[in-house]
Scaffold this motif. Structure first.
Motif, short mmCIF file in Angstrom:
data_model
loop_
_atom_site.label_atom_id
_atom_site.label_comp_id
_atom_site.label_asym_id
_atom_site.label_seq_id
_atom_site.Cartn_x
_atom_site.Cartn_y
_atom_site.Cartn_z
N GLY A 456 41.18 54.80 57.44
CA GLY A 456 40.56 55.26 56.48
C GLY A 456 40.71 54.90 55.23
O GLY A 456 41.86 54.36 54.97
N GLY A 457 39.77 54.93 54.15
CA GLY A 457 40.33 54.63 52.75
C GLY A 457 39.98 53.46 52.10
O GLY A 457 38.98 52.56 52.66
N HIS A 458 40.27 53.18 51.08
CA HIS A 458 39.89 52.21 50.03
C HIS A 458 41.03 52.14 48.93
O HIS A 458 41.50 53.20 48.66
CB HIS A 458 38.36 52.37 49.69
N PRO A 459 41.09 51.17 48.34
CA PRO A 459 42.12 51.07 47.20
C PRO A 459 41.29 51.74 46.01
O PRO A 459 40.21 51.55 45.66
CB PRO A 459 42.25 49.64 46.58
N ASP A 460 42.27 52.47 45.14
CA ASP A 460 41.89 53.10 43.89
C ASP A 460 42.74 52.41 42.85
O ASP A 460 43.83 52.59 42.80
CB ASP A 460 42.16 54.73 44.03
N PHE A 461 42.03 51.58 42.27
CA PHE A 461 42.80 50.65 41.11
C PHE A 461 42.75 51.34 39.74
O PHE A 461 41.79 51.66 39.30
CB PHE A 461 42.31 49.23 41.38
N LYS A 462 43.87 51.08 38.91
CA LYS A 462 43.90 51.38 37.63
C LYS A 462 44.42 50.05 36.95
O LYS A 462 45.27 49.40 37.39
CB LYS A 462 45.19 52.31 37.31
N VAL A 463 43.64 49.50 36.02
CA VAL A 463 43.79 48.29 35.47
C VAL A 463 44.21 48.35 34.01
O VAL A 463 43.21 48.76 33.45
CB VAL A 463 42.64 47.23 35.77
N ALA A 464 45.12 47.72 33.42
CA ALA A 464 45.36 47.85 32.11
C ALA A 464 45.60 46.41 31.62
O ALA A 464 46.01 45.63 32.29
CB ALA A 464 46.74 48.65 31.88
N TYR A 465 45.39 46.26 30.34
CA TYR A 465 45.44 44.80 29.76
C TYR A 465 45.87 44.80 28.28
O TYR A 465 45.99 45.78 27.47
CB TYR A 465 44.03 44.15 29.55
N SER A 466 46.79 43.84 27.91
CA SER A 466 47.16 43.66 26.77
C SER A 466 47.47 42.19 26.46
O SER A 466 47.27 41.19 27.47
CB SER A 466 48.57 44.29 26.34
N TRP A 467 47.41 41.82 25.00
CA TRP A 467 47.39 40.38 24.83
C TRP A 467 48.68 40.08 23.90
O TRP A 467 48.94 40.88 22.96
CB TRP A 467 46.16 40.18 24.06
N ASP A 468 49.35 38.93 24.22
CA ASP A 468 50.40 38.66 23.58
C ASP A 468 50.04 37.36 22.85
O ASP A 468 49.87 36.36 23.09
CB ASP A 468 51.68 38.27 24.43
N GLY A 469 49.74 37.68 21.27
CA GLY A 469 49.29 36.51 20.48
C GLY A 469 50.04 35.31 20.32
O GLY A 469 49.62 34.24 20.29
N ASP A 470 51.47 35.56 20.27
CA ASP A 470 52.43 34.50 19.92
C ASP A 470 52.35 33.74 21.15
O ASP A 470 52.36 32.39 21.30
CB ASP A 470 53.59 35.03 19.79
N ALA A 471 52.59 34.26 22.25
CA ALA A 471 52.68 33.52 23.53
C ALA A 471 51.54 33.03 24.16
O ALA A 471 51.36 32.16 25.29
CB ALA A 471 53.58 34.26 24.54
N LYS A 472 50.36 33.58 23.69
CA LYS A 472 49.05 33.26 24.04
C LYS A 472 48.87 33.75 25.68
O LYS A 472 48.46 32.86 26.48
CB LYS A 472 48.58 32.13 23.96
N LEU A 473 49.26 34.97 25.80
CA LEU A 473 49.58 35.30 27.35
C LEU A 473 48.66 36.69 27.49
O LEU A 473 48.64 37.57 26.59
CB LEU A 473 50.89 35.80 27.67
N ALA A 474 47.81 36.69 28.45
CA ALA A 474 46.86 38.14 28.77
C ALA A 474 47.85 38.59 29.83
O ALA A 474 48.28 37.92 30.82
CB ALA A 474 45.56 37.76 29.22
N LYS A 475 48.35 39.98 29.61
CA LYS A 475 48.94 40.63 30.68
C LYS A 475 47.91 41.70 31.42
O LYS A 475 47.48 42.51 30.58
CB LYS A 475 50.15 41.36 30.02
N ILE A 476 47.70 41.49 32.55
CA ILE A 476 47.07 42.70 33.42
C ILE A 476 47.98 43.21 34.35
O ILE A 476 48.77 42.89 35.06
CB ILE A 476 46.03 41.87 34.09
N THR A 477 48.00 44.68 34.18
CA THR A 477 48.89 45.25 35.06
C THR A 477 47.93 46.18 36.07
O THR A 477 46.85 47.09 35.62
CB THR A 477 49.71 46.55 34.22
N VAL A 478 47.97 46.08 37.46
CA VAL A 478 47.33 46.47 38.35
C VAL A 478 47.92 47.60 39.42
O VAL A 478 48.99 47.23 39.75
CB VAL A 478 46.57 45.54 39.36
N THR A 479 47.48 49.01 39.11
CA THR A 479 48.08 49.95 40.02
C THR A 479 47.33 50.40 41.27
O THR A 479 46.17 50.67 40.73
CB THR A 479 48.57 50.95 39.12
#
Length: 870
Positions: A456-479
């Protein structure tokens, strides 16, 4: 009960298995049933019939001396095998035949059973006018799924046995009899007519069918095969409007499934008092007559179109390819539900199909969170009918879509066509679908089935995002919040490859996503993506193919850009939900703009829903604009949303709409309920020139007027007025009106809506009135009609008195229907929960509402001031 069957870890979800559930297996087969022949003569006024059932059986073992058939409440008169009378035992449920000669492999037996039936309990239904409903048509129809054929003829009643069949039936003129396969003969005999139907392709007993009535017949065709619609006379236009797309649907599905429509004809018969929406009997689908649309209903009712394509899809998935056991019902119900999605794409657009699928997912998720969680394939239950829930229909549809997303379009259809071609006229289990996929594409999808089908069931995702301008990196955290913290190896985790897209709004090739696919398989993971420029928005699970829930934790700017610019409508809806959680003026403006401008009506519907969650006066201004939307679904959603905004203004707007009317029945029905909801609870705060609460008698009078004047299609509008009355939980005047419409003789759809409303209105009534309601429901609970029993259970489940439990218990014990029994038991636990804490909670809720309303006024002013100072 032994614990091992129930050892499913449900993580705080209620279990599916109720006490008394046990594993169910198909019985051992004495042989192959080759043919079933029913020869019947109906006596409709007496609700009875008599005749014979002949079964040709090819034994597969030597030495069998006893055959056991399913036969419930039939009067068995005699049993012969090859014209020799046999001794038999019958206990009212099973017919046990003591064979005078034991079986020999390959030596066929012809079993002939003479029997009669009077006032059958289920399986076959006699519909006739009576003094309460003098205009009811005279009809007889059957309903076999899941195991009800045994109530109208003796048989080996389980889906694993397939045979050809024949039905000869004598009915009084001018009635017509329709059954499976082809009409091979009709004979006049005095005042009667004998119809003889023959079904040459094998099918299970639950799909054998008979429908008798004085029908109008509308003829159509597909490639020379008859396509017919049978409806009550006078409703021919409604029939064409409701079922007219059938030949095009047959063409569409024949191509998609890679197998031309397999039966000699396709008939759709609309019958009165039907206990389902539709039933896919082989070549002869029965539908409820409530699916017949008039012109106004067709504006914003696509349920009929979906129902028609759903039952048609079953002619392949269910009738041509038959499930071997009920536990695999998702194979047919999931595909029939997914065919609704496919047809929506074919007939409307890809975006509308995505929204349709999103709504299917939402319905399953609601069952999973509030009712129970279960594996899609399980053979542990009390009655097979319990399996017919949102896990096999809506979740099944989503699983087929995930298979399609995994394989890609071309391979998906190759796999489906292989499955249909390899298993035509045979029985299947879930493993056969996996095998067909592997055979056709080389892909092994067991990993997907293990995660979504066998548990039974399915995933319940929480998705957070932040941007590091110096390193030009997008960070995505998936829980994956469905798994407890610190449980990385948890069996609740999903292991999926999910595409994440970064969107840029200002580029020439506007809205192009830069997409990366990541493997999400831990409770919490952070991913870093090197990008040339900061993205305007982030699309998690590009195209939204996975069945899941998603909570986005992005900054407001990114959410606004996603709501405006993501090409995927589901992605825009997730952004709308996240914005509403943030609240505030900026979110309100973004949602208001979406309600006004989004190209897809489905997203506008959702924007209205989300606006209502923001406690700011400005939300009202954004909503009201939506009342002018040309799409009736959107107007309906806006009216629904106004119920949350209990102000003098929202009251005035809804009242105006009711006085003026709306092209859509549903918009008027919703407005009737909402006017009750707003005025029964009083306004959030009174402005200088308006009293705190609209005059109750004014609104009651308006709703009473609707009840007296608007009959309308299927009682939709009047049912809305009843729902409006039910909001007045402390009013005796409202209660008296509601009780009036529970009387027998009131049109069925309205009466059922009214019975359900008794539960809602009971919550604030005086002890004397509460007793009246309980007495009424106890009396209604004795009626045998399935839909009445379901309505009574639903009403009792909303009550907050221990006395409701007693009535539910007796309903559960006395009903003949497994679905009603299950509903009644589930409602008992709701009542117990209501009694426990309800009083204190209600007081708290009222206090909290008042605070929230005062707070809303202050915040709205503040936001305005801030906006001006900017």
């Amino acid at each position: 009960m032994s614990k091992s069957y129930f050892d499913t870890d449900n993580n705080g979800h209620k279990p599916f298995e109720l006490p008394g559930a046990r594993p169910h297996y198909n019985p051992d087969r004495p042989g192959q049933v080759e043919h079933i022949f029913l020869d019947l003569s109906l006596d409709i006024p007496k609700q009875s019939y008599q005749g014979s059932c002949s079964i040709r059986l090819l034994p597969i073992r030597n030495g069998i001396d006893r055959l056991t058939l399913d036969a419930v409440n039939l009067n068995i008169e005699s049993v012969q095998v090859d014209d020799v009378p046999q001794t038999f035992d019958y206990d009212g449920e099973q017919l046990s035949i003591q064979l005078s000669e034991v079986t020999q492999i390959g030596k066929r037996l012809l079993i002939a059973i003479a029997y009669s039936v009077t006032k059958p309990q289920r399986g076959i239904y006699f519909i006739q006018p009576d003094k309460h409903y003098p205009n009811k048509p005279t009809q007889v129809w059957t309903q076999g799924e899941d195991e009800d054929s045994r109530f109208w003829f003796p048989c080996f009643d389980y889906p694993g046995q397939l045979s050809t069949s024949e039905i000869r039936v004598r009915v009084p003129n001018p009635l017509v009899a329709i059954s499976n396969g082809e009409l091979i003969d009709t004979t006049e005999d005095g005042d009667d007519k004998i119809y003889h139907w023959s079904q040459q392709q094998v099918h299970p007993t639950y799909l054998m069918s008979l429908a008798v009535g004085d029908f109008a017949e509308i003829r159509d065709e597909w490639k020379g095969k008859p396509v017919t619609y049978y409806v009550e006379k006078g409703r021919e236009e409604d029939a064409k409007r409701s079922m007219g797309k059938t030949p095009r649907m047959i063409e569409f599905l024949s191509q998609k499934y890679g197998y031309p429509y397999p039966f000699p004809k396709y008939a759709q018969v609309c019958v009165d008092d039907f206990i389902f929406g539709g039933m896919e009997n082989t070549s002869t689908t029965l539908l409820t007559d409530r699916c017949l649309l008039d012109e106004r209903a067709a504006l914003d009712n696509r349920n009929t179109e979906s129902l028609v394509v759903h039952e048609l899809a079953h002619q392949w998935f269910g009738d041509l390819v038959v499930i071997k056991h009920w536990s695999h019902a998702w194979i047919k119900e999931g595909m029939a539900s997914y065919s609704e999605v496919m047809w929506t794409q074919q007939e409307y657009s890809l975006e509308e199909a995505a929204y349709y699928r999103f709504l299917e997912a939402r319905r399953y998720i609601s069952e999973d969170s509030s009712r129970y969680r279960r594996p899609m394939v399980t053979h542990v239950y009390r009655e097979a009918i319990e399996l017919y829930d949102r896990h096999i229909y809506e979740k099944g549809s989503c699983v087929y879509h995930m298979i399609r997303a995994q394989l890609g379009d071309e391979l998906f259809w190759q796999a489906i066509q292989t499955f249909v071609q390899d298993n035509a006229h045979k029985t299947v289990e879930t493993i056969d679908l996996l095998r067909a996929i592997e055979k056709a594409t080389g892909h092994n999808l067991l990993f997907l089935f293990d995660q979504y089908v066998y548990r039974g069931g399915h995933p319940d995702f929480k998705v957070a995002y932040s941007w590091d301008g110096d390193a030009k990196l997008a960070k995505i955290t998936v829980t994956q919040i469905q798994a407890a913290e610190g449980q990385n190896g948890s069996k609740d985790l999903f292991d999926l490859k999910i595409p994440i897209g970064f969107g840029y709004t200002q580029q020439e090739e506007s809205r192009k996503l830069k997409t990366f696919t990541v493997r999400v398989n831990e409770r919490e993971q952070s991913f870093y993506f090197p990008l040339e420029n900061k993205p305007q928005f982030i699309s998690f699970d590009v195209e939204n193919n996975y069945l899941k829930t998603v909570a986005l934790e992005y900054p407001i700017a990114e959410l606004k850009a996603q709501l405006e610019s993501d090409t995927d409508p589901i992605s825009r809806i997730y952004a709308a939900e996240a914005l509403a959680k943030k609240g505030g003026l900026e979110a309100t403006k973004a949602l208001s703009a979406s309600l006004k401008n989004d190209p897809l009506w489905g997203v506008r519907v959702e924007a209205a829903k989300q606006l209502a969650k923001i406690n700011l006066d400005q939300a009202f201004d954004g909503l009201v604009v939506g009342l002018k939307d040309k799409n009736a679904y959107v107007r309906r959603s806006v009216v629904e949303a106004l119920a949350q905004i209990k102000t003098a203004e929202s009251y005035k707007v809804v009242r105006g709409l009711l006085q003026k009317g709306d092209p859509s029945y549903y918009v008027e029905a919703t407005a009737s309920r909402v006017i009750g909801a707003i005025s029964a609870r009083g306004f959030a705060y009174a402005s200088a020139n308006l009293e705190q609460k609209p005059k109750e008698d004014k609104v009651l009078k308006q709703l009473k007027g609707i009840l007296e004047e608007k009959a309308g299609w299927n009682e939709v509008v009047r049912s809305g007025a009843i729902a409006g009355l039910a909001e007045f939980k402390t009013s005796e005047v409202a209660l008296n009106l509601v009780i009036e419409y529970t009387k027998i003789g009131v049109p069925q759809p309205l009466r059922l809506a009214t019975i359900r409303a008794l539960g809602k209105i009971s919550v604030g009534q005086s002890p004397v009135n509460l007793e009246r309601i309980l007495e009424k429901l106890a009396e209604l609970a004795k009626e045998t009609f399935f839909l009445t029993q379901v309505a009574v259970a639903a009403a009792l489940g909303q009550m907050e008195t221990p006395k409701a439990v007693g009535i539910l218990r007796s309903l559960a014990e006395q009903t003949a229907d497994g679905r009603v029994r299950r509903n009644a038991e589930e409602e008992i636990s709701k009542v117990q929960k209501n009694i426990g804490s309800e009083k204190t909670i209600r007081q708290l809720r009222e206090d909290f509402d008042q605070l929230k309303q005062q707070n809303q006024e202050l915040r709205s002013r503040l936001e305005n001031l801030e906006a001006k100072s900017k």
